[in-house]
Design an enzyme around this catalytic site. Structure first.
Site, mmCIF file in Angstrom:
data_model
loop_
_atom_site.group_PDB
_atom_site.id
_atom_site.type_symbol
_atom_site.label_atom_id
_atom_site.label_comp_id
_atom_site.label_asym_id
_atom_site.label_seq_id
_atom_site.Cartn_x
_atom_site.Cartn_y
_atom_site.Cartn_z
ATOM 1 N N ASP A 25 0.826 -1.213 0.000
ATOM 2 C CA ASP A 25 0.000 0.000 0.000
ATOM 3 C C ASP A 25 0.860 1.263 0.000
ATOM 4 O OD1 ASP A 25 -2.364 1.375 -0.055
ATOM 5 O OD2 ASP A 25 -2.698 1.301 2.113
ATOM 6 N N HIS A 42 2.308 3.465 -9.098
ATOM 7 C CA HIS A 42 2.054 2.051 -9.411
ATOM 8 C C HIS A 42 3.216 1.453 -10.211
ATOM 9 C CE1 HIS A 42 -1.788 2.344 -7.579
ATOM 10 N NE2 HIS A 42 -2.362 3.058 -8.519
ATOM 11 N N LEU A 136 11.045 -20.441 -4.933
ATOM 12 C CA LEU A 136 10.171 -19.483 -4.237
ATOM 13 C C LEU A 136 8.829 -19.511 -4.966
ATOM 14 C CD1 LEU A 136 9.815 -16.954 -2.259
ATOM 15 C CD2 LEU A 136 10.426 -15.563 -4.240
HETATM 16 C C1 IPE Z 1 -5.440 -2.801 -0.197
HETATM 17 O O1 IPE Z 1 -5.076 -1.483 -0.419
HETATM 18 C C2 IPE Z 1 -5.402 -3.562 -1.463
HETATM 19 C C3 IPE Z 1 -4.115 -3.645 -2.140
HETATM 20 C C4 IPE Z 1 -2.944 -3.245 -1.721
HETATM 21 C C5 IPE Z 1 -4.193 -4.290 -3.413
HETATM 22 P P1 IPE Z 1 -6.158 -0.321 -0.477
HETATM 23 O O2 IPE Z 1 -5.395 0.943 -0.557
HETATM 24 O O3 IPE Z 1 -7.156 -0.577 -1.548
HETATM 25 O O4 IPE Z 1 -6.869 -0.481 0.950
HETATM 26 P P2 IPE Z 1 -7.914 0.433 1.720
HETATM 27 O O5 IPE Z 1 -9.140 0.509 0.890
HETATM 28 O O6 IPE Z 1 -7.275 1.779 1.913
HETATM 29 O O7 IPE Z 1 -8.128 -0.264 3.026
HETATM 30 C C1 IPE Z 2 -1.624 0.188 -3.379
HETATM 31 O O1 IPE Z 2 -1.385 1.562 -3.392
HETATM 32 C C2 IPE Z 2 -1.836 -0.376 -4.760
HETATM 33 C C3 IPE Z 2 -3.217 -0.788 -5.061
HETATM 34 C C4 IPE Z 2 -4.226 -0.792 -4.239
HETATM 35 C C5 IPE Z 2 -3.445 -1.278 -6.394
HETATM 36 P P1 IPE Z 2 -2.578 2.590 -3.389
HETATM 37 O O2 IPE Z 2 -2.965 2.894 -4.781
HETATM 38 O O3 IPE Z 2 -3.683 2.139 -2.507
HETATM 39 O O4 IPE Z 2 -1.862 3.854 -2.742
HETATM 40 P P2 IPE Z 2 -2.481 4.879 -1.715
HETATM 41 O O5 IPE Z 2 -2.991 4.103 -0.541
HETATM 42 O O6 IPE Z 2 -3.568 5.603 -2.425
HETATM 43 O O7 IPE Z 2 -1.337 5.761 -1.360
HETATM 44 MG MG MG Z 3 -4.116 2.404 -0.514
#
Ligand code: IPE
Ligand code: IPE
Ligand code: MG
Length: 252
Positions: A25, A42, A136
């Site tokens: 995240d 990303h 792995l």
């Molecule tokens: C959780 O991240 C899902 C992934 C990393 C793929 P999100 O950024 O979507 O989670 P929430 O919604 O903030 O909990």
């Molecule tokens: C995690 O990073 C990746 C996915 C959920 C695909 P985020 O896109 O949720 O990044 P933040 O939380 O908005 O910073």
């Molecule tokens: Mg996120």
């Protein structure tokens, strides 16, 4: 042993976590902080995956499970969702043969039926190519949800044994999407949030949890080493007392 639950048996505990599961995240915030579009975060996140795979091999980890797209992430703007799908496809094209050359087994779990036929086919090919590799196992959770996983397993069990009236843990666990792996020893969430966000709900029953403020694109070798160090300081009791744990350690 992979299908036995930690609530039923006490797994052996190694100094290096055998299975690490990560919620990657913070990609969006990483980019926003740099006045860049979220997609740049990303892309950086994909690079961090490559580093993490190498770092896990170096550390002797056997299973690495990565949450790439949750069943709730469809709620994001359409443009971001389609960019994520494209990145997934590009990453498969670029990385699969390298993974195969490094004896890595790649698996993708989640409800793949919502993905394009092209993406589904690439996933099937990658899994087929790498299926016998054992160095792995990297699992990508894509359109995955912990509740979906349990319900899906339940439905598969009902289909296999129509009329069944009562079920036990061991009836259900072989149908979970990650039945091929032991339950995670260490869970890591980057990006500062302290929640599970519908990740592996069943499998995390006795997993050690580690949260870090570091955004996923900045999570590298030394961050992984820190997480493992934290893991090594935990005492995994699985319901027993500390004295019992010490006794078992002495005996072994
Ligand atoms: C959780 O991240 C899902 C992934 C990393 C793929 P999100 O950024 O979507 O989670 P929430 O919604 O903030 O909990
Ligand atoms: C995690 O990073 C990746 C996915 C959920 C695909 P985020 O896109 O949720 O990044 P933040 O939380 O908005 O910073
Ligand atoms: Mg996120």
């Amino acid at each position: 042993m992979a299908d036995l639950s930690t609530t039923q048996t006490i797994p052996s505990v190694e100094a290096i976590p055998q299975h690490i599961a990560i919620i990657m995240d913070g990609n969006g915030r990483w980019a926003t902080k740099r006045f860049m579009p979220r997609v740049a975060g990303h892309s950086k996140g994909v690079e961090a995956v490559r580093v993490m795979v190498e770092a896990c091999i170096e550390q002797g980890v056997r299973y690495l499970t990565l949450f790439a797209f949750s069943s709730e992430n469809w709620r994001r703007p359409e443009e971001e969702v389609s960019i994520l799908m494209r990145l997934f496809m590009i990453a498969l094209d670029r990385e699969v043969s390298r993974m195969h050359n490094n004896a890595i087994c790649l698996k993708v779990v989640g409800d793949l039926s919502r993905f394009s036929e092209e993406l589904q086919q690439k996933i099937r090919q990658a899994e087929m190519l790498t299926k016998d590799n054992t160095r792995l196992t990297v699992t990508i959770c894509a359109n995955y949800g912990g509740r979906w996983d349990v319900i899906e397993a339940m439905n598969k069990l009902l289909a296999a044994r129509p009329g069944i009236e009562q079920i036990s843990e061991s009836d259900l666990t072989p149908y979970l999407s990650m039945a091929y792996a032991p339950e995670p020893d260490l869970f890591i969430r980057t990006g500062g949030e302290q929640r599970i966000s519908n990740f592996l709900l069943w499998q995390l029953a006795y997993t050690e949890l580690y949260f870090t403020e570091t955004y996923w694109p900045d999570f590298g070798r030394s961050e992984l080493a820190k997480a493992i160090q934290s893991y090594q300081q935990r005492e995994r009791r699985f319901g027993r007392t500390s004295a019992q744990v010490l006794e078992t350690k002495k005996a072994s």
